[in-house]
Design a protein around this motif. Structure first.
Motif, PDB file in Angstrom:
ATOM      1  N   ARG A  61      63.685 -30.934 -11.138  1.00 22.95           N
ATOM      2  CA  ARG A  61      62.918 -31.440 -12.276  1.00 22.95           C
ATOM      3  C   ARG A  61      63.020 -32.957 -12.394  1.00 22.95           C
ATOM      4  NH1 ARG A  61      59.303 -27.574 -13.843  1.00 22.95           N
ATOM      5  NH2 ARG A  61      60.363 -25.569 -13.952  1.00 22.95           N
ATOM      6  N   TYR A  62      64.226 -33.504 -12.201  1.00 23.57           N
ATOM      7  CA  TYR A  62      64.387 -34.971 -12.257  1.00 23.57           C
ATOM      8  C   TYR A  62      63.495 -35.650 -11.221  1.00 23.57           C
ATOM      9  CZ  TYR A  62      68.670 -34.679 -15.136  1.00 23.57           C
ATOM     10  OH  TYR A  62      69.578 -34.457 -16.138  1.00 23.57           O
ATOM     11  N   ALA A  70      54.053 -32.165 -11.183  1.00 21.07           N
ATOM     12  CA  ALA A  70      54.317 -31.062 -12.108  1.00 21.07           C
ATOM     13  C   ALA A  70      54.731 -29.832 -11.308  1.00 21.07           C
ATOM     14  CB  ALA A  70      53.077 -30.764 -12.945  1.00 21.07           C
ATOM     15  N   LEU A  71      55.884 -29.274 -11.658  1.00 23.86           N
ATOM     16  CA  LEU A  71      56.364 -28.075 -10.984  1.00 23.86           C
ATOM     17  C   LEU A  71      56.013 -26.844 -11.798  1.00 23.86           C
ATOM     18  CD1 LEU A  71      59.922 -29.179  -9.789  1.00 23.86           C
ATOM     19  CD2 LEU A  71      57.776 -29.191  -8.504  1.00 23.86           C
ATOM     20  N   GLY A  72      55.707 -25.784 -11.099  1.00 20.07           N
ATOM     21  CA  GLY A  72      55.484 -24.491 -11.722  1.00 20.07           C
ATOM     22  C   GLY A  72      56.728 -23.639 -11.511  1.00 20.07           C
ATOM     23  N   LYS A  73      56.557 -22.573 -10.770  1.00 24.60           N
ATOM     24  CA  LYS A  73      57.631 -21.609 -10.527  1.00 24.60           C
ATOM     25  C   LYS A  73      58.729 -22.214  -9.643  1.00 24.60           C
ATOM     26  CE  LYS A  73      58.158 -17.036  -8.471  1.00 24.60           C
ATOM     27  NZ  LYS A  73      57.414 -15.951  -7.815  1.00 24.60           N
ATOM     28  N   ILE A  74      59.965 -22.032 -10.082  1.00 23.02           N
ATOM     29  CA  ILE A  74      61.142 -22.404  -9.302  1.00 23.02           C
ATOM     30  C   ILE A  74      62.051 -21.184  -9.252  1.00 23.02           C
ATOM     31  CG2 ILE A  74      63.264 -23.780  -9.252  1.00 23.02           C
ATOM     32  CD1 ILE A  74      61.766 -25.995 -10.694  1.00 23.02           C
ATOM     33  N   GLU A  75      62.497 -20.825  -8.061  1.00 25.25           N
ATOM     34  CA  GLU A  75      63.487 -19.759  -7.907  1.00 25.25           C
ATOM     35  C   GLU A  75      64.534 -20.227  -6.911  1.00 25.25           C
ATOM     36  OE1 GLU A  75      61.732 -16.040  -6.813  1.00 25.25           O
ATOM     37  OE2 GLU A  75      60.625 -15.875  -8.701  1.00 25.25           O
ATOM     38  N   LEU A  76      65.796 -19.991  -7.250  1.00 31.06           N
ATOM     39  CA  LEU A  76      66.914 -20.367  -6.389  1.00 31.06           C
ATOM     40  C   LEU A  76      67.828 -19.166  -6.212  1.00 31.06           C
ATOM     41  CD1 LEU A  76      67.805 -23.634  -8.296  1.00 31.06           C
ATOM     42  CD2 LEU A  76      66.617 -23.532  -6.126  1.00 31.06           C
ATOM     43  N   GLY A  77      68.304 -18.973  -5.020  1.00 31.22           N
ATOM     44  CA  GLY A  77      69.336 -17.972  -4.757  1.00 31.22           C
ATOM     45  C   GLY A  77      70.479 -18.662  -4.048  1.00 31.22           C
ATOM     46  N   VAL A  78      71.688 -18.493  -4.563  1.00 27.79           N
ATOM     47  CA  VAL A  78      72.864 -19.133  -3.973  1.00 27.79           C
ATOM     48  C   VAL A  78      73.834 -18.045  -3.531  1.00 27.79           C
ATOM     49  CG1 VAL A  78      74.799 -20.717  -4.337  1.00 27.79           C
ATOM     50  CG2 VAL A  78      72.601 -21.141  -5.484  1.00 27.79           C
ATOM     51  N   THR A  79      74.275 -18.136  -2.289  1.00 29.95           N
ATOM     52  CA  THR A  79      75.261 -17.203  -1.748  1.00 29.95           C
ATOM     53  C   THR A  79      76.476 -17.990  -1.299  1.00 29.95           C
ATOM     54  OG1 THR A  79      73.526 -15.710  -0.980  1.00 29.95           O
ATOM     55  CG2 THR A  79      75.700 -15.458   0.027  1.00 29.95           C
ATOM     56  N   MET A  94      71.774 -21.875  -0.070  1.00 30.38           N
ATOM     57  CA  MET A  94      70.835 -21.811  -1.184  1.00 30.38           C
ATOM     58  C   MET A  94      69.429 -21.682  -0.633  1.00 30.38           C
ATOM     59  SD  MET A  94      70.361 -24.319  -4.517  1.00 30.38           S
ATOM     60  CE  MET A  94      70.902 -25.724  -3.585  1.00 30.38           C
ATOM     61  N   ALA A  95      68.702 -20.681  -1.135  1.00 32.82           N
ATOM     62  CA  ALA A  95      67.290 -20.504  -0.811  1.00 32.82           C
ATOM     63  C   ALA A  95      66.478 -21.013  -1.993  1.00 32.82           C
ATOM     64  CB  ALA A  95      66.985 -19.038  -0.544  1.00 32.82           C
ATOM     65  N   VAL A  96      65.504 -21.874  -1.727  1.00 29.68           N
ATOM     66  CA  VAL A  96      64.718 -22.510  -2.784  1.00 29.68           C
ATOM     67  C   VAL A  96      63.246 -22.150  -2.612  1.00 29.68           C
ATOM     68  CG1 VAL A  96      64.032 -24.711  -3.817  1.00 29.68           C
ATOM     69  CG2 VAL A  96      66.313 -24.471  -2.810  1.00 29.68           C
ATOM     70  N   THR A  97      62.659 -21.639  -3.673  1.00 26.81           N
ATOM     71  CA  THR A  97      61.214 -21.465  -3.746  1.00 26.81           C
ATOM     72  C   THR A  97      60.741 -22.331  -4.893  1.00 26.81           C
ATOM     73  OG1 THR A  97      61.350 -19.182  -2.972  1.00 26.81           O
ATOM     74  CG2 THR A  97      59.326 -19.827  -4.094  1.00 26.81           C
ATOM     75  N   CYS A  98      59.804 -23.201  -4.598  1.00 27.85           N
ATOM     76  CA  CYS A  98      59.338 -24.165  -5.596  1.00 27.85           C
ATOM     77  C   CYS A  98      57.840 -24.347  -5.409  1.00 27.85           C
ATOM     78  CB  CYS A  98      60.084 -25.478  -5.386  1.00 27.85           C
ATOM     79  SG  CYS A  98      59.613 -26.819  -6.463  1.00 27.85           S
ATOM     80  N   GLU A  99      57.107 -24.289  -6.501  1.00 25.52           N
ATOM     81  CA  GLU A  99      55.663 -24.481  -6.436  1.00 25.52           C
ATOM     82  C   GLU A  99      55.253 -25.646  -7.319  1.00 25.52           C
ATOM     83  OE1 GLU A  99      54.010 -20.780  -7.744  1.00 25.52           O
ATOM     84  OE2 GLU A  99      54.701 -19.693  -5.966  1.00 25.52           O
ATOM     85  N   THR A 100      54.276 -26.394  -6.865  1.00 25.10           N
ATOM     86  CA  THR A 100      53.687 -27.445  -7.692  1.00 25.10           C
ATOM     87  C   THR A 100      52.466 -26.855  -8.397  1.00 25.10           C
ATOM     88  OG1 THR A 100      52.277 -28.224  -5.903  1.00 25.10           O
ATOM     89  CG2 THR A 100      54.451 -29.264  -6.119  1.00 25.10           C
ATOM     90  N   THR A 101      52.131 -27.387  -9.551  1.00 16.58           N
ATOM     91  CA  THR A 101      50.994 -26.842 -10.298  1.00 16.58           C
ATOM     92  C   THR A 101      49.660 -27.218  -9.671  1.00 16.58           C
ATOM     93  OG1 THR A 101      50.987 -28.722 -11.819  1.00 16.58           O
ATOM     94  CG2 THR A 101      52.262 -26.770 -12.483  1.00 16.58           C
ATOM     95  N   ASP A 102      49.657 -28.273  -8.835  1.00 23.33           N
ATOM     96  CA  ASP A 102      48.395 -28.673  -8.196  1.00 23.33           C
ATOM     97  C   ASP A 102      48.267 -28.154  -6.764  1.00 23.33           C
ATOM     98  OD1 ASP A 102      50.109 -30.282  -6.709  1.00 23.33           O
ATOM     99  OD2 ASP A 102      49.225 -32.177  -7.377  1.00 23.33           O
ATOM    100  N   GLY A 103      49.243 -27.340  -6.331  1.00 27.09           N
ATOM    101  CA  GLY A 103      49.192 -26.753  -4.998  1.00 27.09           C
ATOM    102  C   GLY A 103      49.651 -27.676  -3.878  1.00 27.09           C
ATOM    103  N   SER A 104      50.122 -28.877  -4.210  1.00 30.52           N
ATOM    104  CA  SER A 104      50.605 -29.789  -3.171  1.00 30.52           C
ATOM    105  C   SER A 104      51.929 -29.272  -2.597  1.00 30.52           C
ATOM    106  CB  SER A 104      50.765 -31.202  -3.732  1.00 30.52           C
ATOM    107  OG  SER A 104      51.726 -31.217  -4.765  1.00 30.52           O
TER     108      SER A 104
END
Length: 134
Positions: A61-62, A70-79, A94-104
């Protein structure tokens, strides 16, 4: 130098601990049936994994705000991988899924967050921990 402090104290009638920083609280406990634990809260390893993931989620977010993304969905998994006696963390993934609201492409945000992440970078570099009886 900047400092962050938290406090913990036992929760009356349990063997769990309440941790707090300002107005925020959480419960630390062992799994039910383990050394008096009742499974009332997170164990230390889970708290470490949450610190890694929670810090990274904030860093995303920072970075996004600084870049005007602008970020939409964020999902993190840490093992955490643990070995030995005493049991210690030997690695974290850490697995990161991150989407931008404009699709970039979100990868530049993720990469910059990797470079800036306080918790991950602190663990990677290592730091001394002192424990004093009070």
């Amino acid at each position: 130098m900047v400092s962050i402090s938290v406090n913990l104290a036992n929760i009356a009638g349990t063997e769990a601990a309440l941790g707090w920083a300002g107005a925020h609280t959480l419960v630390a406990d062992r799994p039910a049936g383990k050394a008096g634990g009742k499974g009332l809260g997170f164990n230390g390893g889970e708290l470490l994994a949450l610190a890694i993931g929670g810090c990274f989620a904030n860093d995303l977010r920072y970075v996004a705000h600084a870049k005007g993304v602008a970020l939409g969905k964020i999902e993190l998994g840490v093992t955490l991988d643990l070995e030995g006696e005493p049991l210690i963390v030997t690695g974290a993934r850490m697995a990161v899924t991150c989407e931008t609201t404009d699709g970039s492409d979100p990868r530049p945000v993720i990469e910059e967050a990797k470079a800036d992440s306080t918790v991950s970078n602190s663990i990677i570099r290592g730091f001394p921990v002192t424990i004093e009886a009070g």
